[in-house]
Design a protein around this motif. Sequence first.
Motif, PDB file in Angstrom:
ATOM      1  N   ALA A   1       0.862  -1.175   0.000  1.00  0.00           N
ATOM      2  CA  ALA A   1       0.000   0.000   0.000  1.00  0.00           C
ATOM      3  C   ALA A   1       0.901   1.228   0.000  1.00  0.00           C
ATOM      4  O   ALA A   1       2.122   1.118   0.101  1.00  0.00           O
ATOM      5  N   GLU A   2       0.293   2.406  -0.127  1.00  0.00           N
ATOM      6  CA  GLU A   2       1.075   3.642  -0.126  1.00  0.00           C
ATOM      7  C   GLU A   2       0.392   4.674   0.759  1.00  0.00           C
ATOM      8  O   GLU A   2      -0.795   4.956   0.591  1.00  0.00           O
ATOM      9  N   LEU A   3       1.141   5.217   1.700  1.00  0.00           N
ATOM     10  CA  LEU A   3       0.640   6.288   2.557  1.00  0.00           C
ATOM     11  C   LEU A   3       0.779   7.587   1.769  1.00  0.00           C
ATOM     12  O   LEU A   3       1.876   8.089   1.574  1.00  0.00           O
ATOM     13  N   LYS A   4      -0.346   8.116   1.288  1.00  0.00           N
ATOM     14  CA  LYS A   4      -0.339   9.316   0.447  1.00  0.00           C
ATOM     15  C   LYS A   4      -0.243  10.579   1.282  1.00  0.00           C
ATOM     16  O   LYS A   4       0.440  11.526   0.897  1.00  0.00           O
ATOM     17  N   GLU A   5      -0.969  10.636   2.391  1.00  0.00           N
ATOM     18  CA  GLU A   5      -0.976  11.813   3.265  1.00  0.00           C
ATOM     19  C   GLU A   5      -1.036  11.361   4.708  1.00  0.00           C
ATOM     20  O   GLU A   5      -1.645  10.330   5.025  1.00  0.00           O
TER      21      GLU A   5
END
Length: 142
Positions: free
Chosen positions: A57-61
């Motif tokens: 997953a990717e932590l965007k903010e």
Amino acid sequence: MSPRWESDPNIRRGRTVVCNLHVHLVFVTKYRRGALTGQILSRCEDVMRDVCTQLDAELKEFNGEDDHVHLLVHYPPKLPISTLVNRLKGVSAHYLRKEHAAHIRRYLWGEHLWSPSYFAASCGGAPLAVIKEYIENQKRPE
């Protein structure tokens, strides 16, 4: 790639799926105690970013205040939200309580940092009214 698809880094492609899933998460400290500082929030972001990477997953903010944090996570369809939340809260609590024990102990007792509850909302894409109208206007065969 099909000419109908424009290249978009937010769109995930798998063998049998094309998706763009984002979730807004909010975690609150136990008893809503103001145990988080700027330094703790910076470390929390680093830990949560690593956890997201491990889960594909990717932590965007990421941001927060002294008693809660907000996250915007771009995640794959194979990852249940509950698994994502449990891993984020568990790993971050472990490291933050270990590395900032003296400070956190002034606000919280026991082994917990986060409240057991959380807020999760799907987000991104078109508003629900637009999607509803799009579905209603499909050309249904007679």
